[in-house]
Design an enzyme around this catalytic site. Structure first.
Site, short mmCIF file in Angstrom:
data_model
loop_
_atom_site.label_atom_id
_atom_site.label_comp_id
_atom_site.label_asym_id
_atom_site.label_seq_id
_atom_site.Cartn_x
_atom_site.Cartn_y
_atom_site.Cartn_z
N CYS A 3 24.30 153.27 56.60
CA CYS A 3 23.71 152.96 55.41
C CYS A 3 24.32 153.82 54.35
O CYS A 3 24.90 153.50 53.22
CB CYS A 3 22.45 152.64 55.13
SG CYS A 3 21.55 151.77 56.58
N CYS B 166 25.78 144.31 59.09
CA CYS B 166 24.64 143.81 58.21
C CYS B 166 25.01 143.05 56.95
O CYS B 166 23.90 142.37 56.57
CB CYS B 166 23.67 145.11 57.90
SG CYS B 166 24.64 146.05 56.56
FE1 FES Z 1 23.26 147.73 56.19
FE2 FES Z 1 21.50 149.45 55.90
S1 FES Z 1 21.29 148.06 57.31
S2 FES Z 1 23.34 149.34 55.00
#
Ligand code: FES
Length: 127
Positions: A104, A35
């Site tokens: 996360c 991400c």
């Molecule tokens: Fe990357 Fe939450 S989507 S840390």
């Protein structure tokens, strides 16, 4: 059911311990390649006790809430205890995270562990 618990929303909208510590005794970082989110933890340590902690998180709501909660959980704790903080404990303290958002909270565990590893390395290198 709401996607996020009330606690996640509170810590996301009003995060605790945001910022940097200029003269930190240890800094740690963790990132998620998928991400692209990054978390940095700054620790002030006195006599092996975490006296202050701040974070910078470039990331999603869950990552920010996890950082905020994690800093609250380790503030005032001995470094040995802080090193044992797991992402599960962070998520539980937030009254849960959606399964696909658990990663996360891993950033918080890893950033704290990285900071404490750096702290221990520096300590060993001190005369
Ligand atoms: Fe990357 Fe939450 S989507 S840390």
């Amino acid at each position: 059911m709401a996607l996020y618990s009330e606690k996640v929303m509170q810590h996301f909208l009003n995060p605790q311990n945001v910022g940097i510590i200029e003269d930190a005794d240890a800094v740690g970082e963790a990132g998620n390649a998928k991400c692209g989110d990054i978390m940095r933890m700054y620790l002030k340590i006195d006599d092996d006790v975490i006296t202050d902690v701040k974070f910078e998180t470039f990331g999603c709501a869950s990552a920010i809430a996890s950082s905020s909660m994690a800093t609250e959980l380790i503030k005032g704790k001995p470094v040995g205890e802080a090193a044992e903080l797991t992402n599960k404990a962070v998520a539980e303290a937030l009254d849960g995270l959606p399964a696909y958002k658990m990663h996360c909270s891993v950033l918080a565990e890893e950033a704290i562990r990285d900071a404490l590893e750096n702290y221990n390395k520096n300590k060993e290198n001190k005369p």
